[in-house]
Structure formats: structure tokens, C-alpha cells
Design an enzyme around this catalytic site. Structure first.
Site, PDB file in Angstrom:
ATOM      1  CG  HIS A 272      22.111  92.665  22.096  1.00 37.03           C
ATOM      2  ND1 HIS A 272      22.176  93.020  23.424  1.00 37.03           N
ATOM      3  CD2 HIS A 272      20.885  92.122  21.921  1.00 37.03           C
ATOM      4  CE1 HIS A 272      21.047  92.706  24.026  1.00 37.03           C
ATOM      5  NE2 HIS A 272      20.244  92.157  23.134  1.00 37.03           N
ATOM      6  CD  GLU A 299      18.192  91.792  19.415  1.00 39.13           C
ATOM      7  OE1 GLU A 299      17.171  91.479  20.052  1.00 39.13           O
ATOM      8  OE2 GLU A 299      18.857  92.824  19.643  1.00 39.13           O
ATOM      9  CG  HIS A 314      14.870  95.528  24.879  1.00 38.23           C
ATOM     10  ND1 HIS A 314      14.731  95.604  26.260  1.00 38.23           N
ATOM     11  CD2 HIS A 314      15.233  94.259  24.607  1.00 38.23           C
ATOM     12  CE1 HIS A 314      15.002  94.422  26.783  1.00 38.23           C
ATOM     13  NE2 HIS A 314      15.323  93.586  25.807  1.00 38.23           N
TER      14      HIS A 314
END
Length: 763
Positions: A272, A299, A314
Site C-alpha cells: 500500500h 498500490e 495520496h
């Protein structure tokens, strides 16, 4: 009836993609090489060093270079029907054919001892077990029946723990070709099941049906071997089969370029935002760590800057993960590149930058899933899809987005893969919407996963992700419930959970993106990264008879074969101060030395190029040659026993020298395309020259066919392998004796070992 075999590659790899296609097309297969083997009655198997011929009662091991029989198995067997290599061991399907009732089992053969023992009995199935293979985390067994009942031949899928998951019969169009016999061989080749009959030179291509229990017929290929058991040959990416009548092992290769086939993981751990628990999220450092640990998916989040560039971030603002402030859309790329994106995590990451999408893709292997989470609208989807397509990443990257963005992306390129993020939940409703949407992935969110939901998704070929989990017990439960890729932050610990579930870590596989006429781009696989506890390999590597050597700009270092430092010796020669990439030949180290910058300043008037011959036993310089009149900026040197080869960084050429007594005389120059820029290392193997390049628009390890006389015109390379710059730019390399197609590559405080596809292929 006979057997089948398949090689299960290290790394839990199952889905096969071509670089610009979603499935493997029909191929024609040409004969590569034959070996006589009296045991070639039932099947053949291959690893990179040996070939295995299987008869009803024995397995024989043959040297693939000489064809010599090395050993024959010991242990009781009645009717061996197939074989495949799994985790370094040979497993064979075995039955009591032609006796009834059928008694089936899998035999285990340790190639090092050649002792044959029973691995597992398989009871309760009609027919003879003729082949067994692994695909992902499942066992696939074929139970053959003969005569009028051969249409009852059945393929059965078992879980890793041997629970039945499904069964299928074969199409009548295939059964009708078999006469009284059955399907003797089979293996998974991506999404296709390849099967052979008893004696025809035909390969039947099948797929699992979307519904029902009869396999779908795809097509038929002509092959040079005559049915029976066959396997993938890992050395050539072709197949190995047998001629039962002639008692031969037969190696074949597709007329299409199989070296560009990429196999993708079926299960694993998704890192992640990279290895985000230990490294700054969405940075190259976090991605490199995830790749190093063996994650099967990464990811990351993509956003648009004020000037329309694609960057990884993000949050909608840059405050949390950089030393800047404000919304991403308020900053240009040039402004973002000045920010520190690492120090917030730890001071050791000071200077880490916000990467662009292209920079992130450049460090990614070809065989790792890329979970691309879009942090924006339709325009972001369109631009991201264009970049993925231009970078040749559509086989491995999928967009995590809603339907509007997905529709926009599909208009740009219909091949783009989609993970449905609309109304994200953990429910059958979300699963049904994802199936209806035609998405390729789903990302379940929160709560325990339902086996009923995951089973339905996988029946529809939807891969199942889950966000997020960081506890070992929870990740284990997700795997048990059918989740394929849990997203995790604590990558080190959660990969251990995957290990316990039999999910092998990814071995990164790379392919050059260079697209030039006549240039082959086979894969390179990163097999091992070895940190150097002492010393360094910042310039080059040379492999001796029993020791390894490296060079830094000032010293030659000697290591044992486990890379333990034995000696470091500075090399001092008047007028030069910098060592380049080195070579070992017949007890001596060959090195090139130049006069490089001092105190950050370089005076061209001091340019000098010297070749040094160094005694490998004591690292003493025994002879030197000054070639400054020919070469002004020397770096790599290679001696092949006849010629000295010297790279010149200033004129983009590789100079060849021959000996006349104690003198060396230039004997020609190999000129390469200017886009290749510097040569950082050279090796000669037969009539081929290998040179590794960086700092240009054509980077990688290149192969050239050497003419007897070096012409003045520029020579074009035949093939190129991508070599990842895992710690620094590309430097020197050397081939590993006894390991066909493998190299060690210098990367400063570590050395990387690669397998280069195609170099150990018989020609």
C-alpha cells in the site's frame, strides 16, 4: 495415455500476458534440438542444467549441454505418466495402468539423490492419473479414460490442501482426434491449457469456460514432437517433449517471440503506497523496497499538477508528506520537484522527491501488478491511460476508479484494466455491480471477507483485492476467505504470512522498452540482491576461478564466493587516479585507469588512459600500457585471451587491441549508436560482444554480433536486456561460470544477480 509436465516458475506466477495483447495467440513451433534418450517413453521435463526423460518405471537425468546420461532414478514405480518441477523437486503422476480398479498417486523425485518415493495418494477418481501440474496455488490433475469411455477423461482442480474445487470434461472436437487413446500431456500457458494426445504432432489449446463443465476449444498448433507428456523449458521459454518411437527428447520454440511473455501473480501481498510502514509513501524509495522484499502488487496514487503533469500523491494537499504546503493542483511539477518528500518519515530519506508517474513506472518490474489509484476526474483517467499505454504497462497496471473515469479511460485504450471503486464496500451488492460493470479487479473494504462473495467474483474472472489489513491473523483470514491481494502497510510482516500460505515471493522480471527495428528485448530476472557488508562494487565486477573481485575508483577488492571481503588494495599508478570496470582472465585482473576530476574540477589537459595488468593472487600491478594517444577517457576493459577490448567514454567506441610481444596495437574500433552513450562494462563470449550502457536514451545490456574485421560504420546491437539501477546507475558486470545466462552486476554497496533470458538457449 502418458503424461504431462509443467515448470512452475519461482514466484507464484500464473497469468501470462503478451506486451500488447491480453492472451497468447496461436503459434507454430520449430525444432531447436534433439537428444537421444532410451527412457523417452512417457514424458520429458527440463530445468536450466538438466533434461529428464521419463519411462514407465524410471526417470533419467541428462546433461543438457553434452547429452550424457548423468543418473537414473531408484525406487519402485509401475506406470509413471508425467512429471513437473516444483520448488526444485520433480513430481510425477503415477498409476497402476492397465490394472483396475485405478490406483493413483504422485511420486516425488529428489534430483540431487534421484530417489523416487510416494508424495501423495489420490483416491476416489475414475481413470488413470496421467498428469498433474500447479497453477498459482492450485493443483490440476487429469484422470484419463480410454476406448469408448475416453470422453469421460476429467480435469480436476484441487486447492493447495487437496480439496476439490472443480472438474471439467474435454470438448468432443478434441476427443474425436484421439481414437481409442486419451490426453497424455497438459500444462497451463497463461489462460490457456495446452494438451497433447498419444501420438499426433498436435497441441490442443483450451480454456476454462465461463459457465458449465466442458472446457472451451481455442485452437490447434502443429508441434515437432509426437504427443505424450511435455513441459515448458525454462532455458528457452519453449517446450520440451518426446518422440516415443525414436526415443528422443525434443526441444522446440515458438516462431513467435516467447521471450516477451510476462507471467503475472495470481495471489500475494499488495504494498500500500509502497513499503509505507518503513519508507515514505508514494516514493521511489518505498517502491524499490517493496520490489526488493518480493511484493506481488504495488498500490500508488496519481494526481494532476497545476501544469497538467502526473505525479504521485495520496492527499489533496502536499502538507503531510512534503515540506511544502497547499493543494497539489496549485503547484507545478518543477516546483514540486524542489520539495523534500522523505524527511517527514525519517532523516535518512532526506532529499527524496515527489515522483512522476513515468518515473515510478521506470523502476517497476514487468511482472508486478500496479494498482493505480486515481485521485481525480476524467482528465486524470485519460492522461494516466495514455502514459500506461505509451510505457507498455497495460498488461500489468489497472486503474482504481469509478465508472465515469473507467469509461473515459476505455475510450483512450480499450485494453486498460479497471478496478471498480464506485460505492466501495464489502458486500454481494458491490460484487454484483463490479461484475455488471465488467471490471477486472474489485477492492473490498472493511470487515471480514465472505467466501461466497470472493468465489462468485473469481468465477467471473474478477481479481479480489482488500483494503486494508496489517495484522497477521487478519491477513491469513483474508487469504483463507478467497481474497487474492490484501493491501498492507507493514509489508515485511505480511509477506511472512503469504509465505506461510505457500505464496512465493516475486522475482522481479524486466524488459527493455526500446523499440528499434531488429532489436530483441528478452526478459531479465533479478534473482538475488547481495548487500556487501564491507567494501563496495561501485565500478566493476570480475569473477575469478575461486574468488570474486570488484573495483571502486581507487581500489581493487577481493571477495570469497559468499561475498565476504578478503582484501582491499588501492591501485596507485602515476598520472591516473580513477579505476573503471575490470575483468579477470587466467590469473590476472585487467583494469583501465584515467585521470578524473579532483576536488570537483576536471582539467582536460591531464587526460590520460592506462591499461593495467594486475596479479590476482596479490593485487600487485605487473605491467601497464599507456594508450592516451588512442583513448582519452578510458573506462571498461576486457581481455578475451586474444584481444584487449577498451571502452572510451569520449568517442563512444570500444577499441580492440592485439598483442605483439609486450606491445599492444589497436586493431579496430566497434562503433555503436550515439544514443547508447557510455559503455560501463564489456564481455566477450564467442563471437558476441556484450556491453552495458547508461546515461543515454538507449540504456541496458546490449549484445553485438562481432564481425571478423571491425568496420568503420556504426554497428547495431541484436538484443538488449534491461538491468535495473536498484542503488545507482549501471556499472560493470560479469557472467557467472556454470550458471548459463546469469550475471553479477555492480551496484555500489550491493551486487545484483540476474538471469538473462535467451543467453542459454541452444542455437
Amino acid at each position: 495415455m502418458r503424461l504431462c509436465l509443467a515448470i512452475v516458475h519461482v514466484g507464484c506466477l500464473v497469468t501470462v500476458f503478451l506486451p500488447w495483447s491480453q492472451s497468447a495467440a496461436a503459434s507454430e513451433w520449430k525444432l531447436v534440438k534433439e537428444f537421444s534418450a532410451k527412457e523417452a517413453i512417457q514424458a520429458a521435463v527440463a530445468d536450466r542444467q538438466y533434461l529428464y526423460a521419463i519411462s514407465s518405471q524410471q526417470v533419467a537425468k541428462y546433461d543438457r549441454m553434452t547429452g550424457e546420461c548423468i543418473a537414473v532414478s531408484a525406487g519402485k514405480a509401475q506406470h509413471l505418466n508425467s512429471g513437473f518441477l516444483w520448488k526444485g523437486q520433480l513430481l510425477c503422476a503415477h498409476s497402476n495402468y492397465p490394472q483396475t480398479p485405478p490406483q493413483n498417486e504422485i511420486k516425488f523425485l529428489d534430483p540431487s539423490t534421484m530417489k523416487l518415493t510416494t508424495y501423495r495418494k489420490i483416491e476416489g477418481y475414475e481413470g488413470s492419473l496421467v498428469w498433474v501440474v500447479r497453477r498459482g496455488n492450485s493443483w490440476w490433475c487429469n484422470f484419463a479414460q480410454y476406448g469408448e469411455d475416453n470422453d469421460q477423461t476429467t480435469l480436476v482442480q484441487f486447492s493447495h490442501e487437496w480439496q476439490e474445487l472443480g472438474r471439467w470434461t474435454f470438448p468432443k472436437s478434441v476427443i474425436s482426434q484421439l481414437g481409442k487413446y486419451s490426453l497424455s500431456g497438459g500444462l497451463w500457458y497463461g489462460d490457456e491449457l495446452l494438451c497433447t494426445g498419444h501420438d499426433k504432432q498436435e497441441l490442443y489449446r483450451l480454456r476454462l469456460p465461463k459457465s458449465g463443465n466442458e472446457l472451451d476449444y481455442v485452437g490447434r498448433d502443429k508441434i515437432p514432437f509426437t504427443g505424450q507428456g511435455f513441459a515448458v523449458d525454462p532455458a528457452t521459454k519453449g517446450l520440451i517433449g518426446i518422440s516415443r518411437a525414436e526415443r528422443k527428447l525434443i526441444l522446440v520454440r515458438s516462431t513467435k517471440d516467447a521471450s516477451n511473455i510476462t507471467e503475472m501473480p495470481i495471489r500475494g501481498i499488495c504494498a500500500h503506497r509502497g513499503a509505507s510502514a518503513t519508507h515514505p509513501e508514494n516514493t521511489l524509495a518505498a517502491f524499490r523496497r517493496a520490489i526488493h522484499l518480493g511484493a506481488q502488487m504495488i498500490e500508488f496514487d496519481v494526481a494532476l499538477t497545476r501544469d497538467g503533469e502526473l505525479v504521485l500523491m495520496h492527499d489533496s494537499t502536499i502538507d503531510r508528506t512534503t515540506n511544502g504546503s497547499g493543494r497539489v493542483t496549485e503547484w507545478t511539477l518543477a516546483e514540486l520537484k524542489k520539495l523534500d518528500a522523505g524527511s517527514w518519515k525519517d532523516t535518512r530519506f532526506k532529499g527524496e522527491r515527489v515522483p512522476t508517474l513515468r518515473e515510478a513506472l521506470d523502476v517497476m518490474p514487468d511482472n508486478i501488478w500496479l494498482n493505480v489509484h486515481l485521485k481525480g476526474n476524467v482528465k486524470l483517467a485519460e492522461e494516466t491511460t495514455k502514459t500506461l499505454a505509451a510505457s507498455g504497462r497495460l498488461h500489468q497496471a489497472f486503474l482504481a476508479c469509478g465508472k465515469a473515469a473507467a469509461d473515459a479511460a476505455k475510450k483512450i485504450d480499450k485494453r486498460v484494466l479497471i478496478c471498480n471503486m464506485d460505492r466501495q464496500a464489502n458486500s454481494m451488492t458491490y460484487a454484483n455491480e463490479t461484475i455488471t460493470m465488467g471490471a477486472d479487479f474489485i477492492q473490498l473494504l472493511g470487515g471480514p471477507a465472505s467466501p461466497e462473495v470472493t468465489a462468485k467474483l473469481k468465477e467471473q474472472n474478477v481479481r479480489v483485492n482488500y483494503c486494508c489489513a496489517n495484522e497477521a491473523e487478519r491477513v491469513a483470514a483474508l487469504f483463507n476467505a478467497g481474497v487474492q491481494f490484501p493491501l498492507v502497510d507493514r509489508l515485511d510482516e505480511m509477506l511472512n504470512v503469504a509465505d506461510e500460505h505457500g505464496i512465493e515471493r516475486l522475482r522481479p522480471q524486466y524488459r527493455s522498452r526500446l523499440n528499434r527495428a531488429g532489436l530483441g528485448t528478452p526478459h531479465s530476472t533479478l534473482v538475488e540482491q547481495k548487500p556487501l557488508k564491507q567494501g563496495a562494487a561501485s565500478q566493476g565486477i570480475a569473477i575469478g576461478e575461486s574468488e570474486f573481485f570488484t573495483s571502486t575508483y581507487q581500489s581493487i577488492l577481493r571477495y570469497d564466493q559468499d561475498w565476504k571481503l578478503l582484501e582491499e588494495k588501492p591501485i596507485r599508478i602515476e598520472g591516473v587516479n580513477h579505476i573503471g570496470a575490470i575483468d579477470f582472465h587466467d590469473g590476472f585482473i585487467w583494469a583501465g585507469l584515467l585521470h578524473g576530476p579532483e576536488g570537483g574540477k576536471h582539467d582536460p589537459k591531464l587526460n590520460r588512459s592506462v591499461i593495467a595488468k594486475i596479479d590476482a593472487s596479490n593485487l600487485a600491478v605487473v605491467q601497464t600500457w599507456d594508450i592516451t594517444s588512442d583513448v582519452s577517457w578510458i573506462d571498461p576493459v576486457c581481455y578475451d585471451g586474444e584481444f584487449l577490448w577498451v571502452g572510451d567514454l569520449s568517442d563512444l567506441g570500444i577499441h580492440r587491441y592485439r598483442f605483439e610481444g609486450e606491445r599492444i596495437l589497436r586493431d579496430g574500433v566497434l562503433r555503436y549508436p550515439k544514443e547508447m552513450h557510455f559503455s560501463q562494462g564489456i564481455r566477450i563470449v564467442g563471437d558476441r560482444l556484450y556491453s552495458i550502457h547508461t546515461f543515454g536514451s538507449m540504456d541496458g545490456l546490449f549484445e553485438f554480433q562481432l564481425p571478423k574485421t571491425l568496420p568503420e560504420e556504426i554497428q547495431q546491437p541484436n538484443r538488449v536486456w534491461h538491468i535495473a539501477e536498484s542503488h545507482m546507475h549501471a556499472e560493470g558486470f560479469d557472467f557467472i561460470p556454470g550458471e548459463p545466462g546469469q550475471i553479477w552486476h555492480a551496484q555500489g554497496k550491493q551486487v545484483d544477480r540476474y538471469q538473462l533470458d535467451g543467453l542459454d538457449s541452444p542455437e
